[in-house]
Design a protein around this motif. Sequence first.
Motif, mmCIF file in Angstrom:
data_model
loop_
_atom_site.group_PDB
_atom_site.id
_atom_site.type_symbol
_atom_site.label_atom_id
_atom_site.label_comp_id
_atom_site.label_asym_id
_atom_site.label_seq_id
_atom_site.Cartn_x
_atom_site.Cartn_y
_atom_site.Cartn_z
ATOM 1 N N VAL A 318 0.882 -1.174 0.000
ATOM 2 C CA VAL A 318 0.000 0.000 0.000
ATOM 3 C C VAL A 318 0.919 1.222 0.000
ATOM 4 O O VAL A 318 1.589 1.504 0.985
ATOM 5 N N ILE A 319 0.970 1.890 -1.145
ATOM 6 C CA ILE A 319 1.961 2.947 -1.356
ATOM 7 C C ILE A 319 1.283 4.313 -1.437
ATOM 8 O O ILE A 319 0.334 4.512 -2.217
ATOM 9 N N PHE A 320 1.760 5.233 -0.601
ATOM 10 C CA PHE A 320 1.299 6.614 -0.673
ATOM 11 C C PHE A 320 2.410 7.431 -1.321
ATOM 12 O O PHE A 320 3.541 7.447 -0.821
ATOM 13 N N GLU A 321 2.089 8.093 -2.406
ATOM 14 C CA GLU A 321 3.093 8.866 -3.126
ATOM 15 C C GLU A 321 2.977 10.343 -2.791
ATOM 16 O O GLU A 321 1.885 10.935 -2.897
ATOM 17 N N GLY A 322 4.117 10.941 -2.427
ATOM 18 C CA GLY A 322 4.164 12.374 -2.170
ATOM 19 C C GLY A 322 4.572 13.121 -3.421
ATOM 20 O O GLY A 322 4.416 12.613 -4.544
ATOM 21 N N ALA A 323 5.109 14.326 -3.224
ATOM 22 C CA ALA A 323 5.506 15.158 -4.353
ATOM 23 C C ALA A 323 6.515 14.411 -5.219
ATOM 24 O O ALA A 323 7.434 13.762 -4.709
ATOM 25 N N GLY A 324 6.313 14.469 -6.552
ATOM 26 C CA GLY A 324 7.239 13.820 -7.468
ATOM 27 C C GLY A 324 7.181 12.306 -7.426
ATOM 28 O O GLY A 324 8.097 11.631 -7.884
ATOM 29 N N GLY A 325 6.111 11.764 -6.882
ATOM 30 C CA GLY A 325 5.945 10.310 -6.875
ATOM 31 C C GLY A 325 6.780 9.600 -5.826
ATOM 32 O O GLY A 325 6.881 8.378 -5.831
ATOM 33 N N VAL A 326 7.383 10.360 -4.893
ATOM 34 C CA VAL A 326 8.204 9.733 -3.851
ATOM 35 C C VAL A 326 7.305 9.045 -2.821
ATOM 36 O O VAL A 326 6.385 9.672 -2.291
ATOM 37 N N PRO A 327 7.546 7.771 -2.542
ATOM 38 C CA PRO A 327 6.714 7.069 -1.554
ATOM 39 C C PRO A 327 6.902 7.664 -0.158
ATOM 40 O O PRO A 327 8.024 7.967 0.253
ATOM 41 N N VAL A 328 5.787 7.830 0.531
ATOM 42 C CA VAL A 328 5.802 8.335 1.905
ATOM 43 C C VAL A 328 5.317 7.206 2.794
ATOM 44 O O VAL A 328 4.323 6.558 2.476
ATOM 45 N N SER A 329 6.042 6.961 3.863
ATOM 46 C CA SER A 329 5.581 5.874 4.735
ATOM 47 C C SER A 329 4.993 6.446 6.020
ATOM 48 O O SER A 329 5.370 7.521 6.480
ATOM 49 N N PHE A 330 4.054 5.714 6.573
ATOM 50 C CA PHE A 330 3.412 6.105 7.828
ATOM 51 C C PHE A 330 3.818 5.077 8.873
ATOM 52 O O PHE A 330 3.182 4.038 9.014
ATOM 53 N N PRO A 331 4.898 5.378 9.581
ATOM 54 C CA PRO A 331 5.512 4.344 10.439
ATOM 55 C C PRO A 331 4.532 3.763 11.456
ATOM 56 O O PRO A 331 4.465 2.559 11.633
ATOM 57 N N SER A 332 3.785 4.616 12.089
ATOM 58 C CA SER A 332 2.826 4.093 13.050
ATOM 59 C C SER A 332 1.460 4.525 12.567
ATOM 60 O O SER A 332 0.890 5.492 13.035
#
Lengths: 338, 338
Positions: A318-332
Amino acid sequence: MSNDRQGASGVAGEEAIIQGFLAPLAAGFAGAFGLKDDCALLSPEPGTELVLKTDPVAEGVHFLPDDAPADVAWKALAVNISDLAAKGAAPIAYLMALSFPAPPSSDWLAAFAQGLEQAQKQFGCHLMGGDTDRRPGPITVSITAVGSVPRGGMVRRNTARPGDSVFVSGTLGDAALGLLLRRNARLGESWGLAPADAEHLRRRYLRPSPRLGLGAALRGHSAAAMDISDGLAKDLSRMCSASVCGAQVGLAELPLSPAAGKALAADPRLIMAIAAGGDDYEVLACVPADKASDFVAAALLSGVRMTRIGILSEGSDVIFEGAGGVPVSFPSSGWDHF
Amino acid sequence: MSNDRQGASGVAGEEAIIQGFLAPLAAGFAGAFGLKDDCALLSPEPGTELVLKTDPVAEGVHFLPDDAPADVAWKALAVNISDLAAKGAAPIAYLMALSFPAPPSSDWLAAFAQGLEQAQKQFGCHLMGGDTDRRPGPITVSITAVGSVPRGGMVRRNTARPGDSVFVSGTLGDAALGLLLRRNARLGESWGLAPADAEHLRRRYLRPSPRLGLGAALRGHSAAAMDISDGLAKDLSRMCSASVCGAQVGLAELPLSPAAGKALAADPRLIMAIAAGGDDYEVLACVPADKASDFVAAALLSGVRMTRIGILSEGSDVIFEGAGGVPVSFPSSGWDHF
């Protein structure tokens, strides 16, 4: 605070609480028997099935000690009705078990009952039974809500498929930002919010609006749906886990209220609260590509705006992409009690 | 004790609790979806109505901290099923919200789930959904039970009439005496009880048996019924108040187990605990005179002995007669939380 709801002005006796404050909430439902029988009776319409949910709320955990009793009542019912709404169900009635560490005051009970009356009128359901007791610990409101769907109509969580579009209703993050504001009112200034913006966010935290209008659109067009109560990141992961798929979501696609948009512009780190905070009570729906436009149109007809935020994929990421398609992770990601 | 159920061996995560310990309890009910959806789905049989009840139990209020987890589980379900039984309903399924002040241990959860499994097998129902959270205060088990009756078949509380015979099922007072024994084991000797007698009373407190066999007899012959959970004196008063009548009951007529009979013979003051103590979970039924013998026979066929203890009267006085017809009053009759 505790003097407002206990002590000398405490209401004496379970019967006084039930008949004085709760029975009026049951007046419109024949099977509640005026809360004078031991059980409630529900007569299902032919051709329907029942959808049931229980989700208790406790002071200090799910609501704050200085929340107004009417807001507490509204939210206690809304969090349950929101689940029914996401399943395509129409609310019928609810049972409610109340527990107090000390006898509540008449004022507290009257305000609480008023909040419930507003909520049940808005949601189209009635109190049909319950229980009131006294025990140590926080004030607790345990509601079990019952709704109905046409037979075979309940929208499941595990029936989404790779390729489905991912939609969310309304706007995300308002409640999480509203809770931050409740804890530190000065944040509103640093986010550049007008007083009305801050009030909007606080209200979205206190008075969630289950998306009941979506029932027909969900039943008719969606492959799977659930409500977002523990944050988009966690709830989307649950949906994907149940449906054995992954997802790709663009953070820039998340629908924001003007107030949340201002806050995020002022502090980009708030994207964490918006995507992983809780208490949205919006609907997360997965819709096959060929039904997406009909789904959006049907939802709009019922007054709810659905926003496409991504797509389901093969695999399990389950991938959340930030600016420029960079994956953002939600650690907790999201709320877990343990 | 607290080390037994929290701390280092605590189970991590709601999902681990739900899937590891609770999902097996839902395996037999399709609409529980393995506890992997947000709501449960119940498909009522055509021609039936649903009877619903919620009655939470909390540690220190409804059960004792040193009660075995399996007994706590059994009782939490039994107190709800008992209400259904007294309404003539057959259990279908239940929702359960659990709250813990600290993560429970695997051992505690395993024993608790085992007690629930025994109970739901005995009562003929399954877990269909629920919630698990963490909050301060006592361990709380909030169950909402759903049963079914043939349409129009629910037995009410307010439909008894003067002249009806008053019946109770099984024996009264065992649980109240069992609770006294739990608090002071030496009482058993002073009451002249054999160890097996004392064990019988304790077990009646810990493992109440809802009178599910009575359904057909109640629906076919009784005018009104309710379960006795807060003591005969209080619950009979409630029945009379709802039905706008009085009652005349002979204390000498109350059915007693051999153990309770011995205790009462040793200490006649125990009649107060027997007639006004709680936790009987027997059925109080009012039956028109011309149906009484058929009612008793139908109950016996299902394995339950009903005992006639008195008669309903005009007016509103609920009179308990002691030796020689002398009225006995119960000044603080039954349990009230407030």
